[in-house]
Design an enzyme around this catalytic site. Structure first.
Site, PDB file in Angstrom:
ATOM      1  N   GLU A 151       0.824  -1.220   0.000  1.00 50.99           N
ATOM      2  CA  GLU A 151       0.000   0.000   0.000  1.00 50.99           C
ATOM      3  C   GLU A 151       0.854   1.264   0.000  1.00 50.99           C
ATOM      4  O   GLU A 151       0.827   2.060   0.940  1.00 50.99           O
ATOM      5  CB  GLU A 151      -0.954   0.007   1.194  1.00 50.99           C
ATOM      6  CG  GLU A 151      -2.061  -0.998   1.055  1.00 50.99           C
ATOM      7  CD  GLU A 151      -3.174  -0.818   2.083  1.00 50.99           C
ATOM      8  OE1 GLU A 151      -2.935  -0.182   3.123  1.00 50.99           O
ATOM      9  OE2 GLU A 151      -4.272  -1.322   1.841  1.00 50.99           O
ATOM     10  N   GLU A 308      -6.631  -7.836  -0.664  1.00 54.19           N
ATOM     11  CA  GLU A 308      -7.021  -7.824   0.752  1.00 54.19           C
ATOM     12  C   GLU A 308      -8.469  -7.381   0.882  1.00 54.19           C
ATOM     13  O   GLU A 308      -8.933  -6.507   0.144  1.00 54.19           O
ATOM     14  CB  GLU A 308      -6.202  -6.803   1.549  1.00 54.19           C
ATOM     15  CG  GLU A 308      -4.760  -7.114   1.790  1.00 54.19           C
ATOM     16  CD  GLU A 308      -4.105  -5.999   2.630  1.00 54.19           C
ATOM     17  OE1 GLU A 308      -4.814  -5.312   3.377  1.00 54.19           O
ATOM     18  OE2 GLU A 308      -2.883  -5.830   2.496  1.00 54.19           O
ATOM     19  N   GLU A 356      -3.515  -4.124  15.132  1.00 53.58           N
ATOM     20  CA  GLU A 356      -4.404  -4.949  14.308  1.00 53.58           C
ATOM     21  C   GLU A 356      -4.897  -6.202  15.022  1.00 53.58           C
ATOM     22  O   GLU A 356      -5.410  -7.126  14.394  1.00 53.58           O
ATOM     23  CB  GLU A 356      -3.725  -5.256  12.975  1.00 53.58           C
ATOM     24  CG  GLU A 356      -3.715  -3.981  12.129  1.00 53.58           C
ATOM     25  CD  GLU A 356      -2.988  -4.077  10.808  1.00 53.58           C
ATOM     26  OE1 GLU A 356      -2.202  -5.023  10.626  1.00 53.58           O
ATOM     27  OE2 GLU A 356      -3.198  -3.180   9.974  1.00 53.58           O
ATOM     28  N   HIS A 359      -8.494  -6.720  14.394  1.00 50.15           N
ATOM     29  CA  HIS A 359      -8.884  -6.748  12.984  1.00 50.15           C
ATOM     30  C   HIS A 359      -9.275  -8.177  12.632  1.00 50.15           C
ATOM     31  O   HIS A 359      -8.650  -9.134  13.074  1.00 50.15           O
ATOM     32  CB  HIS A 359      -7.685  -6.298  12.132  1.00 50.15           C
ATOM     33  CG  HIS A 359      -8.017  -6.044  10.693  1.00 50.15           C
ATOM     34  ND1 HIS A 359      -8.317  -7.053   9.804  1.00 50.15           N
ATOM     35  CD2 HIS A 359      -8.091  -4.884   9.985  1.00 50.15           C
ATOM     36  CE1 HIS A 359      -8.560  -6.527   8.613  1.00 50.15           C
ATOM     37  NE2 HIS A 359      -8.429  -5.216   8.696  1.00 50.15           N
TER      38      HIS A 359
HETATM   39  C1  GLA Z   1      -4.054  -2.545   4.783  1.00 53.21           C
HETATM   40  C2  GLA Z   1      -2.682  -3.154   4.878  1.00 53.21           C
HETATM   41  C3  GLA Z   1      -2.617  -4.337   5.783  1.00 53.21           C
HETATM   42  C4  GLA Z   1      -3.462  -4.142   7.010  1.00 53.21           C
HETATM   43  C5  GLA Z   1      -4.865  -3.803   6.603  1.00 53.21           C
HETATM   44  C6  GLA Z   1      -5.815  -3.646   7.760  1.00 53.21           C
HETATM   45  O1  GLA Z   1      -4.795  -2.997   3.747  1.00 53.21           O
HETATM   46  O2  GLA Z   1      -2.154  -3.479   3.633  1.00 53.21           O
HETATM   47  O3  GLA Z   1      -1.267  -4.529   6.128  1.00 53.21           O
HETATM   48  O4  GLA Z   1      -2.932  -3.120   7.762  1.00 53.21           O
HETATM   49  O5  GLA Z   1      -4.856  -2.599   5.912  1.00 53.21           O
HETATM   50  O6  GLA Z   1      -7.093  -3.281   7.323  1.00 53.21           O
END
Ligand code: GLA
Ligand code: ZN
Length: 670
Positions: A151, A308, A356, A359
């Protein structure tokens, strides 16, 4: 699509971080993955500290073990390069790698996406790490893709970047005089005598807020420069990997309409597009759909990877609501319906520490398969086995396109006036939503795409008209295409200098109108107009325009400009060019666009009840109709063709109604 000979179905899996766990647990992960039908893992996303504990040492033993583990369990690997967060020793030894924020605040070690993209130290070490990884693992045939960094983002305003910006400008403009012209620096005594006078445009210089600048020219160029600088980091890693393994495709995970990076430029450097989809529970499904269309459009309709999504919740929204039962499946197939050839998640096992840990994950803290989320995941895993390779590589056939441009986005929202409420995304979505609601297949195109295959192209708020774009639109319309644009279009060139001689500048002849003034309506204020015997609202912006050759389809009803045109149509060559001088609402956009679609004989994918989304994808196996019921209630569907529902094997008979339950999906081979 990920081109790899071993891929025979929609890949299913996601980000797996076994290095955060004792090795004793790994076999249990493998057992659970097997149960869920997982066949791919993204490894090594954040391991730089482990792989390079100091400047001279690289150690791969743990990653070797992990690779052996996943190989022994027939898992394919999307192998990341770990360069999205630098190790602590590097920050201590080379503070120049640390990013400087927009505010001018120099960061210390911490967080991620924390490196200066123009630091030669960062570039050297990130490229070297990618190379080491390529050399060590490139021969393994279960690696189906390289996943560079993660990202990408994080704009920087440090001295490295400032220097690089000057060089970039020198290359782009050739002389300081040209820069002065391009930015109109005679305004406010800004004339630069030397490239060294130029500083990064941020809170310390031209800006008073992130999106508010005194000088659009420099701010726009800095955006372009930053997007390219960050892309350069990607390209350096990609180049060494390509060199080592020419046949392993390379990607990085994108983020939909991510404003700082011009993904159309990025796409040229990527073998396939992958992206991370994190809608909140209240996001309109058409908004998610539009993001998928953009990701597919980046490579001219080529299928992409859903890299993702969360199986259940995120941790970073203000309210991290659960995906309701059936929604993970529905949204997974929505991605496939719009062009995804993988369904992947963050994260495979829920971590126990840091931000996270709450998450969503395939394997939850409880550690067993006895959870609602796991059951839903395993069910979807089974379905993907059944679906097999049938839909892989399938493409869309769209006659309608929405034109989108990152630089136009930056320019519109840097503009001082006409309205702080003018957001490019909202304007795109207004048109897309109407089309999506009617189940019209839509592509998103850029300046580099061919327009010739489309019958209708809509370019909301085409504020910046770049060199050559008007000519492209001109020939599209001349040859019979229908073109739609809106208020605040045709104003400026690439450096945000106004095209004089009447708005919409270079589009004036195509549209057959002249815009004299532009009125911004504060929130809650409206004008109105009648179109096809119905009254519609007008809000946000009202252009005050004169029809030159265009036909007036509707006029404003109120204010001193009552009676002036609000909607016009111009016959230009064989085609038509429409101008929508204001913002209206969904009922108008549907009505207006359905007229245009009728004129062009463009039909919906299928006729289905409201709230049921339908798309078609085509490949050598035939045509696949995706039906997705986003409604809270069941729907009855009737098709005009026979088909077979691929997940159940049920026959679908034409003209015979069948039930599509709430949140349910059908994939019908016609
Ligand atoms: C992004 C990142 C992941 C993680 C997710 C959590 O997409 O690429 O590493 O942090 O967010 O939603
Ligand atoms: Zn920097």
């Amino acid at each position: 699509m990920i081109e790899h000979p071993s891929i025979k179905k929609i890949l299913y899996g996601g980000d797996y971080n076994p290095e955060q766990w004792p090795a004793e647990i790994w076999e249990e992960d493998m057992r659970m993955f097997q149960l869920a039908g997982i066949d791919v893992v993204t490894l090594n996303v954040f391991n730089w500290a482990m792989l390079q504990p100091d400047e001279d040492t690289y150690q791969f033993d743990k990653l070797d073990q992990i690779m052996e583990l996943v190989q022994a369990h027939n898992l394919k690997v999307c192998m990341a390069t770990s360069t999205a967060a630098h190790p602590a020793w590097m920050a201590r030894k080379y503070p120049e790698i640390l990013r400087t924020e927009f505010s001018g605040m120099k960061r210390k070690f911490g967080s991620r996406h924390n490196s200066c993209p123009n630091s030669s130290i960062y570039r050297t070490y990130s490229t070297r790490l990618a190379e080491k990884i390529g050399e060590r693992y490139g021969h393994l045939d279960n690696i189906v893709a390289w996943h560079i960094s993660n990202e990408y983002g994080g704009e920087c305003y440090c001295e490295n970047c400032e220097k690089a910006f000057r060089t970039w400008l020198e290359k782009r403009y050739g002389s300081i005089e040209k820069v002065n012209q391009a930015w109109n620096t005679s305004f406010w005594s800004h004339t630069f005598y030397d490239f060294d006078d130029i500083v990064a445009p941020n809170l310390l210089s031209e800006h008073f807020e992130e999106n508010r600048t005194n000088f659009q020219g420099i701010s726009l160029d800095y955006k372009k420069f930053m997007s390219e600088s960050i892309l350069d980091c990607y390209k350096l890693e990609a180049a060494v990997l390509k060199n080592i393994t020419p046949s392993i495709p390379i990607t990085t995970n994108l983020m939909g309409f991510y404003k700082p990076l011009d993904y159309f430029k990025w796409a040229d450097e990527m073998d396939f597009i992958s992206w991370d989809n994190y809608p909140s529970n209240d996001e309109l499904y058409c908004s998610t759909a539009m993001k998928h269309e953009l990701m597919r459009g980046l490579k001219q309709g080529k299928p992409f990877a859903l890299m993702e999504q969360t199986p259940s919740v995120t941790n970073w929204l203000p309210y991290n609501s659960l995906k309701r039962p059936g929604v993970m499946r529905l949204w997974s197939y929505q991605a496939v319906a719009h062009g995804a050839d993988t369904i992947m998640f963050f994260q495979m096992r829920r971590s126990i520490g840091a931000c996270e840990k709450y998450h969503g994950a395939v394997i939850d803290h409880v550690g067993t398969e006895d959870t609602r989320v796991f059951r839903e995941l395993a069910k979807l895993g089974e379905e993907l086995q059944i679906l097999g390779s049938k839909t892989l590589g399938a493409r869309h056939q769209s006659k309608v396109a929405i034109y989108f441009d990152w630089e136009n986005w930056w320019a519109i929202e840097y503009s001082a006036g006409p309205s702080v409420n003018l957001k490019y995304y909202d304007q795109l979505l207004a048109y897309y939503q109407a089309l999506n609601t009617m189940n019209i297949s839509v592509d998103i195109v850029s300046e580099k795409d061919s327009f010739t295959d489309y019958d209708l192209i809509i370019a909301p708020v085409l504020y910046m008209v770049k060199e050559g774009l008007d000519e492209k639109i001109r020939s599209f319309v001349k040859n019979g295409g229908t073109f739609v644009t809106t208020f605040f279009s045709g104003y400026v060139n690439e450096t945000d200098l106004v095209t004089t001689g009447g708005y919409p500048g270079k589009l004036r002849d195509i549209l057959g109108i002249w815009v004299e003034e532009l009125d911004a309506l504060p929130n809650g204020t409206n004008n109105s107009f009648v179109y096809q015997n119905q009254t519609f609202s007008s809000s946000l912006i009202c252009d005050l325009l004169h029809a030159e050759r265009a036909q007036v389809l509707s006029v404003y009803e109120q204010d001193f400009y009552a009676g002036m045109p609000v909607l016009t149509r111009n016959q230009f060559g064989e085609g038509l060019a429409y101008y929508v001088a204001t913002q209206s609402d969904d009922s108008f956009y549907q009505k207006f666009l359905s007229e245009l679609l009728n004129e062009k004989h463009i039909k919906p994918v299928v006729d289905v009840p409201a709230g049921v989304e339908a798309t078609k994808r085509y490949n050598e196996n035939g045509c696949f109709l995706f039906l997705l019921n986003h409604n809270p209630e069941d729907a009855m569907i009737t098709l005009e063709e026979n088909g077979v529902e691929l997940l159940t094997g049920d026959n679908i008979n034409k003209n015979t109604a069948f039930l599509l339950k709430t949140k349910d999906v059908k994939i019908i081979q016609l």
